[in-house]
Design a protein around this motif. Structure first.
Motif, PDB file in Angstrom:
ATOM      1  N   VAL A  87      26.312 -12.338 -16.870  1.00  0.00           N
ATOM      2  CA  VAL A  87      25.565 -13.590 -16.730  1.00  0.00           C
ATOM      3  C   VAL A  87      24.514 -13.668 -17.838  1.00  0.00           C
TER       4      VAL A  87
ATOM      5  N   GLN B 158      17.356 -24.348  -4.090  1.00  0.00           N
ATOM      6  CA  GLN B 158      17.989 -23.191  -4.738  1.00  0.00           C
ATOM      7  C   GLN B 158      19.390 -23.007  -4.169  1.00  0.00           C
TER       8      GLN B 158
ATOM      9  N   THR C 202      23.273 -20.675  -4.800  1.00  0.00           N
ATOM     10  CA  THR C 202      23.939 -19.563  -5.479  1.00  0.00           C
ATOM     11  C   THR C 202      25.418 -19.880  -5.639  1.00  0.00           C
TER      12      THR C 202
ATOM     13  N   ASN D 177      20.994 -18.455 -15.839  1.00  0.00           N
ATOM     14  CA  ASN D 177      21.249 -19.281 -14.668  1.00  0.00           C
ATOM     15  C   ASN D 177      21.140 -20.747 -15.060  1.00  0.00           C
ATOM     16  N   GLY D 178      21.570 -21.611 -14.174  1.00  0.00           N
ATOM     17  CA  GLY D 178      21.533 -23.037 -14.470  1.00  0.00           C
ATOM     18  C   GLY D 178      20.286 -23.703 -13.927  1.00  0.00           C
TER      19      GLY D 178
ATOM     20  N   ILE E  51      23.774 -10.254  -8.374  1.00  0.00           N
ATOM     21  CA  ILE E  51      23.044 -11.425  -8.882  1.00  0.00           C
ATOM     22  C   ILE E  51      22.040 -10.871  -9.883  1.00  0.00           C
ATOM     23  N   PRO E  52      22.410 -10.844 -11.164  1.00  0.00           N
ATOM     24  CA  PRO E  52      21.564 -10.141 -12.136  1.00  0.00           C
ATOM     25  C   PRO E  52      20.210 -10.785 -12.363  1.00  0.00           C
ATOM     26  N   PHE E  53      20.124 -12.116 -12.152  1.00  0.00           N
ATOM     27  CA  PHE E  53      18.833 -12.789 -12.365  1.00  0.00           C
ATOM     28  C   PHE E  53      18.486 -13.599 -11.113  1.00  0.00           C
ATOM     29  N   PRO E  54      17.927 -12.944 -10.089  1.00  0.00           N
ATOM     30  CA  PRO E  54      17.626 -13.646  -8.837  1.00  0.00           C
ATOM     31  C   PRO E  54      16.371 -14.503  -8.946  1.00  0.00           C
ATOM     32  N   ASN E  55      16.105 -15.210  -7.854  1.00  0.00           N
ATOM     33  CA  ASN E  55      14.882 -16.033  -7.716  1.00  0.00           C
ATOM     34  C   ASN E  55      14.809 -17.162  -8.735  1.00  0.00           C
ATOM     35  N   GLN E  56      15.931 -17.765  -9.075  1.00  0.00           N
ATOM     36  CA  GLN E  56      15.917 -18.942  -9.928  1.00  0.00           C
ATOM     37  C   GLN E  56      16.655 -20.071  -9.211  1.00  0.00           C
TER      38      GLN E  56
END
Lengths: 156, 130
Positions: A42, A148, A150, A45-46, B107-112
């Motif tokens: 990754v 938020q 996922t 994030n978007g 989830i390598p980059f959480p809290n987004q």
């Protein structure tokens, strides 16, 4: 005598050539097996932004951005996204939202934006863009606050 | 010639950890014969990132329903470029054979706002021998 020497020399040369011709070769075999492999990294994030009519919260909207993932594979795998099940919405939002995750890819595999599974048959690397769109219908609107969600991107 | 050999050796040694770390899970396919009520698979999740990540291992059936398998360990932290073995024991549940997916999730980059969960699933086929 000269003739004898010549004949003897020639015979000796032929004998030497014979020895050289008798040298043998042997092949050394190397075997290797590459099993199906897939790596997802990754990159980012978007970000989703809301539409002017407040009925769309999407990475496609102005100011939004897709998430990016680098995929590397040997081929023989498939890529897909799962329906969104994990979301956090503000307390003020009590109405239903339909979440639609999609992805596209460029690189070794050219995949147009889709929500379906795609077979990756050839090896190579791709940049995968992951998008998410939330929509509300009728008179429902997105509320003030933090959202938020996922998205699961699967390679199998 | 000697310099070229040294350079090639250094390059090969330098590339080895990168190649080993550039997999999220291996193997991704497997077929296991077992004489007991369960079959075992050892998988090796790897962290391709330059940071520590939390990794979870889950086992699903063909319809992505959770399978009651023993996973050791099922949740752990994995250092940058690291890999570790995970033992998964899957019960046959009375069946003669069972197909499962063993998935490595993170989830390598959480809290987004929009998080991406990367999931690498391997497909494994267990046969029960009598």
């Amino acid at each position: 005598m000269t003739l004898f020497r010549t004949a003897f020399g020639a015979a000796l040369l032929v004998a030497c050539l014979d020895h050289a011709a008798m040298a043998t070769t042997q092949n050394v075999i190397f075997n290797g097996t590459v099993t199906a492999t897939c790596t997802l990294v990754v990159g980012s994030n978007g970000t989703m932004t809301v539409s002017p009519d407040l009925q769309s919260l999407s990475s496609h909207n102005s100011g939004g951005s897709a998430g990016t993932v680098t995929l590397t594979t040997t081929g023989g795998v498939s890529l897909s996204v799962d329906p969104v099940t994990t979301t956090t919405v503000p307390a003020a939002d009590s109405t239903a939202t339909t979440w639609t995750p999609t992805y596209s890819a460029s690189g070794a595999h050219a995949i147009a934006e889709t929500a379906s599974s795609t077979a990756l048959t050839v090896p190579g690397a791709d940049l995968v863009s992951v998008n998410l769109a939330g929509t509300k219908s009728g008179s429902n609107r997105f509320a003030n606050g933090n959202y938020q969600a996922t998205v699961t991107l699967r390679c199998e | 010639m000697k310099h070229i050999l040294n350079l090639a050796t250094a390059l090969a040694v330098g590339l080895m950890p990168i190649a080993a770390g550039a997999q999220s899970m291996s193997p991704m396919r497997g077929e296991v014969n077992s004489f007991t009520d369960a079959f075992a698979v050892r998988v090796f999740p790897a962290n391709p990132y330059d940071q520590k990540i939390k990794v979870e291992i889950h086992v699903y059936d063909q319809d992505f329903q959770p399978v009651d398998a023993k996973i050791s360990p099922s949740v752990f932290q994995l250092g940058s470029q690291a890999s570790r073995p995970v033992l998964v024991v899957v019960p046959f549940g009375g069946a003669a054979e069972r197909k499962v997916r063993i998935c490595t999730e993170s989830i390598p980059f959480p809290n987004q706002q929009t998080q991406i969960r990367a999931q690498i699933c391997g497909k494994f086929f267990g046969h029960r021998k009598s």
